[in-house]
Design a protein around this motif. Sequence first.
Motif, PDB file in Angstrom:
ATOM      1  N   ASP A   9       9.854 -12.826   6.051  1.00 59.43           N
ATOM      2  CA  ASP A   9       8.684 -11.736   7.065  1.00 59.43           C
ATOM      3  C   ASP A   9       7.158 -11.209   7.242  1.00 59.43           C
ATOM      4  OD1 ASP A   9      11.014 -11.636   8.994  1.00 59.43           O
ATOM      5  OD2 ASP A   9      11.381  -9.699   8.427  1.00 59.43           O
ATOM      6  N   LEU A  10       6.844 -11.211   6.654  1.00 62.64           N
ATOM      7  CA  LEU A  10       5.354 -10.397   6.187  1.00 62.64           C
ATOM      8  C   LEU A  10       4.886 -12.003   5.328  1.00 62.64           C
ATOM      9  CD1 LEU A  10       5.024  -6.492   6.323  1.00 62.64           C
ATOM     10  CD2 LEU A  10       4.588  -8.401   7.931  1.00 62.64           C
ATOM     11  N   ARG A  11       3.960 -12.498   5.252  1.00 56.49           N
ATOM     12  CA  ARG A  11       3.683 -13.130   3.783  1.00 56.49           C
ATOM     13  C   ARG A  11       2.063 -12.518   3.611  1.00 56.49           C
ATOM     14  NH1 ARG A  11       6.488 -15.061   0.643  1.00 56.49           N
ATOM     15  NH2 ARG A  11       5.402 -17.082  -0.580  1.00 56.49           N
ATOM     16  N   PHE A  12       1.702 -12.370   2.488  1.00 52.70           N
ATOM     17  CA  PHE A  12       0.316 -11.748   1.498  1.00 52.70           C
ATOM     18  C   PHE A  12      -0.278 -10.403   3.266  1.00 52.70           C
ATOM     19  CE2 PHE A  12       0.865 -16.054  -0.318  1.00 52.70           C
ATOM     20  CZ  PHE A  12       1.298 -15.686  -1.768  1.00 52.70           C
ATOM     21  N   PRO A  13       0.563  -9.893   3.825  1.00 55.94           N
ATOM     22  CA  PRO A  13      -0.161  -8.771   4.017  1.00 55.94           C
ATOM     23  C   PRO A  13      -1.052  -7.599   3.375  1.00 55.94           C
ATOM     24  CG  PRO A  13       1.935  -7.745   3.307  1.00 55.94           C
ATOM     25  CD  PRO A  13       1.768  -9.187   2.701  1.00 55.94           C
ATOM     26  N   ALA A  14      -2.104  -7.691   4.390  1.00 52.29           N
ATOM     27  CA  ALA A  14      -3.599  -7.116   4.110  1.00 52.29           C
ATOM     28  C   ALA A  14      -3.818  -5.402   3.855  1.00 52.29           C
ATOM     29  CB  ALA A  14      -4.629  -7.866   4.164  1.00 52.29           C
ATOM     30  N   LEU A  35      -1.293   5.883   6.219  1.00 51.40           N
ATOM     31  CA  LEU A  35      -0.169   7.434   6.141  1.00 51.40           C
ATOM     32  C   LEU A  35       0.372   7.787   7.987  1.00 51.40           C
ATOM     33  CD1 LEU A  35      -2.771  10.139   4.852  1.00 51.40           C
ATOM     34  CD2 LEU A  35      -0.980   9.100   3.699  1.00 51.40           C
ATOM     35  N   ALA A  36       1.699   8.339   7.659  1.00 51.37           N
ATOM     36  CA  ALA A  36       1.769   8.158   9.376  1.00 51.37           C
ATOM     37  C   ALA A  36       3.212   9.773   9.127  1.00 51.37           C
ATOM     38  CB  ALA A  36       3.534   7.451   9.382  1.00 51.37           C
ATOM     39  N   GLY A  37       2.571  10.881   9.863  1.00 52.97           N
ATOM     40  CA  GLY A  37       2.402  12.066   9.590  1.00 52.97           C
ATOM     41  C   GLY A  37       2.417  12.439   8.125  1.00 52.97           C
ATOM     42  N   GLU A  38       3.861  13.095   7.200  1.00 50.99           N
ATOM     43  CA  GLU A  38       3.907  13.437   6.353  1.00 50.99           C
ATOM     44  C   GLU A  38       4.279  12.252   5.489  1.00 50.99           C
ATOM     45  OE1 GLU A  38       3.048  16.539   4.768  1.00 50.99           O
ATOM     46  OE2 GLU A  38       2.382  17.193   7.785  1.00 50.99           O
ATOM     47  N   ALA A  39       4.926  11.679   5.416  1.00 53.18           N
ATOM     48  CA  ALA A  39       5.178  10.011   4.812  1.00 53.18           C
ATOM     49  C   ALA A  39       4.505   9.128   4.698  1.00 53.18           C
ATOM     50  CB  ALA A  39       6.552   9.099   6.076  1.00 53.18           C
ATOM     51  N   ALA A  40       3.693   8.577   3.958  1.00 47.82           N
ATOM     52  CA  ALA A  40       2.828   7.645   3.061  1.00 47.82           C
ATOM     53  C   ALA A  40       3.436   6.334   3.113  1.00 47.82           C
ATOM     54  CB  ALA A  40       2.003   7.978   2.133  1.00 47.82           C
ATOM     55  N   TYR A  41       2.514   4.827   3.013  1.00 48.69           N
ATOM     56  CA  TYR A  41       2.834   3.759   2.614  1.00 48.69           C
ATOM     57  C   TYR A  41       1.989   2.922   1.843  1.00 48.69           C
ATOM     58  CZ  TYR A  41       6.852   5.121   5.953  1.00 48.69           C
ATOM     59  OH  TYR A  41       7.671   5.086   6.691  1.00 48.69           O
ATOM     60  N   VAL A  42       2.558   2.193   1.630  1.00 49.90           N
ATOM     61  CA  VAL A  42       1.588   1.168   0.248  1.00 49.90           C
ATOM     62  C   VAL A  42       1.837  -0.795   0.711  1.00 49.90           C
ATOM     63  CG1 VAL A  42       3.087   0.972  -1.424  1.00 49.90           C
ATOM     64  CG2 VAL A  42       1.063   0.568  -1.545  1.00 49.90           C
ATOM     65  N   VAL A  43       1.303  -1.139   1.076  1.00 49.27           N
ATOM     66  CA  VAL A  43       1.495  -2.689   1.302  1.00 49.27           C
ATOM     67  C   VAL A  43       1.012  -2.895   0.484  1.00 49.27           C
ATOM     68  CG1 VAL A  43      -0.089  -4.032   2.595  1.00 49.27           C
ATOM     69  CG2 VAL A  43      -0.267  -2.184   3.785  1.00 49.27           C
ATOM     70  N   ALA A  81       1.476  -8.972  -3.041  1.00 49.34           N
ATOM     71  CA  ALA A  81       2.145 -10.154  -3.886  1.00 49.34           C
ATOM     72  C   ALA A  81       3.951  -9.774  -3.147  1.00 49.34           C
ATOM     73  CB  ALA A  81       1.186 -10.262  -4.524  1.00 49.34           C
ATOM     74  N   ALA A  82       3.960  -8.841  -2.342  1.00 50.97           N
ATOM     75  CA  ALA A  82       5.425  -8.730  -2.183  1.00 50.97           C
ATOM     76  C   ALA A  82       5.828  -8.617  -1.579  1.00 50.97           C
ATOM     77  CB  ALA A  82       6.509  -6.991  -3.062  1.00 50.97           C
ATOM     78  N   HIS A  83       4.669  -9.561  -0.174  1.00 51.56           N
ATOM     79  CA  HIS A  83       5.276  -9.235   1.274  1.00 51.56           C
ATOM     80  C   HIS A  83       5.851  -7.905   1.525  1.00 51.56           C
ATOM     81  CE1 HIS A  83       3.966 -12.985  -0.479  1.00 51.56           C
ATOM     82  NE2 HIS A  83       4.955 -13.002  -1.201  1.00 51.56           N
ATOM     83  N   VAL A  84       5.408  -6.833   2.059  1.00 53.75           N
ATOM     84  CA  VAL A  84       5.842  -5.831   2.314  1.00 53.75           C
ATOM     85  C   VAL A  84       4.957  -4.768   2.753  1.00 53.75           C
ATOM     86  CG1 VAL A  84       8.253  -6.288   1.362  1.00 53.75           C
ATOM     87  CG2 VAL A  84       6.940  -4.556   0.216  1.00 53.75           C
ATOM     88  N   LEU A  85       5.509  -3.796   3.985  1.00 53.79           N
ATOM     89  CA  LEU A  85       4.915  -2.258   4.052  1.00 53.79           C
ATOM     90  C   LEU A  85       6.074  -1.584   3.117  1.00 53.79           C
ATOM     91  CD1 LEU A  85       2.732  -0.516   4.736  1.00 53.79           C
ATOM     92  CD2 LEU A  85       4.203  -0.868   6.732  1.00 53.79           C
ATOM     93  N   ALA A  86       5.582  -0.710   1.992  1.00 52.49           N
ATOM     94  CA  ALA A  86       6.645   0.077   1.409  1.00 52.49           C
ATOM     95  C   ALA A  86       6.282   2.153   1.395  1.00 52.49           C
ATOM     96  CB  ALA A  86       6.802  -0.492  -0.350  1.00 52.49           C
ATOM     97  N   PRO A  87       7.606   2.253   1.208  1.00 54.42           N
ATOM     98  CA  PRO A  87       7.463   3.882   0.873  1.00 54.42           C
ATOM     99  C   PRO A  87       6.709   4.134   0.038  1.00 54.42           C
ATOM    100  CG  PRO A  87       9.290   3.167   1.749  1.00 54.42           C
ATOM    101  CD  PRO A  87       8.830   1.856   1.335  1.00 54.42           C
ATOM    102  N   LEU A  88       5.767   5.217   0.053  1.00 53.83           N
ATOM    103  CA  LEU A  88       5.153   5.766  -1.430  1.00 53.83           C
ATOM    104  C   LEU A  88       5.040   7.021  -1.307  1.00 53.83           C
ATOM    105  CD1 LEU A  88       3.340   4.889  -3.766  1.00 53.83           C
ATOM    106  CD2 LEU A  88       1.560   5.764  -2.067  1.00 53.83           C
TER     107      LEU A  88
END
Length: 581
Positions: A171-176, A429-437, A440-447
């Motif tokens: 779905d994503l390819r090398f998101p930045a 950051l989205a409210g109290e949650a954090a995410y990392v791009v 090379a894994a092609h994802v937006l993942a929780p942190l």
Amino acid sequence: MTTTPRVRAPELRGRGWLNTAGPLTLRELRGRFVLLDFWTFCCINCLHVLDELRPVEEEFADELVVIGAHSPKFVHEADPDALRAAVERYSVHHPVLDDPELITWQAYAARAWPTLVLIDPEGYVVAHYAGEGHAHAIRALLRELVQEHRSRGTLQPGDSPYLPPEPEGTDLRFPAKAVALPDGDFLVADAGHDAVVRLSATMEVTARFDGFREPNGLCLLPSEVAEEVGYDVVAADTVAHRLVGLTLADGSTRALAGDGRQWMQGDGTDRLSSPWDVAWWQDRVWIAMAGIHQLWTFDPLTGSVEVAAGTTNEGLLDGPLEEAWFAQTSGLAADGDTLWLADSETSSLRRIRNGAVETMVGEGLFDFGFVDGERATARLQHPLGVSVLPDGTLGIADTYNGAVRRFDPATGLLSTIASGLAEPSGLVLAGEAAYVVESAAHVLAPLDLSSSAADSGMETRTQRPVTEVGATVLLETPFSPPPGQKVDDRFGPSAQLVVTATPPSLIRSGEGRSTELTRTLELDPAVGNGVLHVAARAASCDIDGGEGAACRMHQQDWGVPIRIIPDGAASLVLPLAGPTT
């Protein structure tokens, strides 16, 4: 042009090959021209050259074989999987030699990324170029040499040895980078798909906005500004060298800045050079102009584009905005009266406050590592992203360490939140949650910001060969205009040479700026070693001249690690551009 004896091109040696069926040798490529492109995938100038060479490869598809000789600067770039990903990410459509030990680099006496070497059908080196902006010169030389070798019977056109890899579907390819939207969705710069993508809170693609070229940074405008200008998001459309406004309601886009052509020396602010990130600060969009090591600003209300900081010299130099040096700034984050910067090529975290630049973590172009602790000894490795965390500390996407780091401005301490990630390039950051791009894994993942991890303790310098020189050195940066052009001196000296050093005490005399491409340097043996920073440029124009004559600027920056020894070399030659014979 200095005439030198013909030099047989050394054979190609390294760990392995990508984008081809097997090892290639110059012997089996006899009868065709070979262009070696010494590159490393961290280097923005190298990425520019990849794009510059595409039309040359197309024009001379039968007569020319381009080979990328990958010569890594950072430890991470020596990882074969990382190189394989980079070859796909940057659409490298020719064979690539994997040379992590710089064997072929040394055989060709390369001293800069990028370096281009042209080899003729008989296996001799015929031209050497440093830096970017040489595609027109290579094309002009090839047009001459193709005819010459065709008439001599030494040219034997053939098929390309390039074999494309099998593409993967994700779905994503090398998101930045990514930003959080007010409704809980995310907007992601999907660089590998040349798109900006809207994701739901459950990470499902709900919209895709095409028409970009490897976008990186995204900036959500304040609602009152967005309402007035008619678009919501400013995107750094990196490879297209422009800023793009995106309206989320209907997916429409508009060009905001940049005419699609890369900025070169002498151009105005109507052209950009690889904008990598954007951030809203002090009522403007600030732009990390990675391609020329500067910070620019864009005012959405007036359309005004201005240079805000940097000299275009690459390096780590603090001070007033107009005097500071940057090195491929790739991440921006605003926090009140402070703008934070991830300066990737110096592996540093820096900030702008009260009109001045200050480095918080980082030592220079060649020093990096994975070390926690006090700012004087802490180390990063090519970070691409930075974000202000809820507690006022800084989260750093420490890309080539595969980690997310935390810097506390109050204590000056660097620590590690998470490691083992796949080239993290941005935090959101989205409210109290954090995410990392995880690019090379092609994802937006929780942190989990409350977690922690250990550093590796790695502290190192770029493993480039050190050049041993004497205390007195004749520095030469020879330049020859391309075929059909001449040195452009109509408006005064056409060349410029700037020499500095790290540490500054390395040079006793000879530093500074001049219009000659030759300089005698007196070095201090007591200092012993360091890095010479050399920036050269020269202009050329069509021989015929007249209105509409094409003029070109040729330029390159070198960072040359040196060691002063009693019987060291008395000269240092850094070819800017031109044939070797």
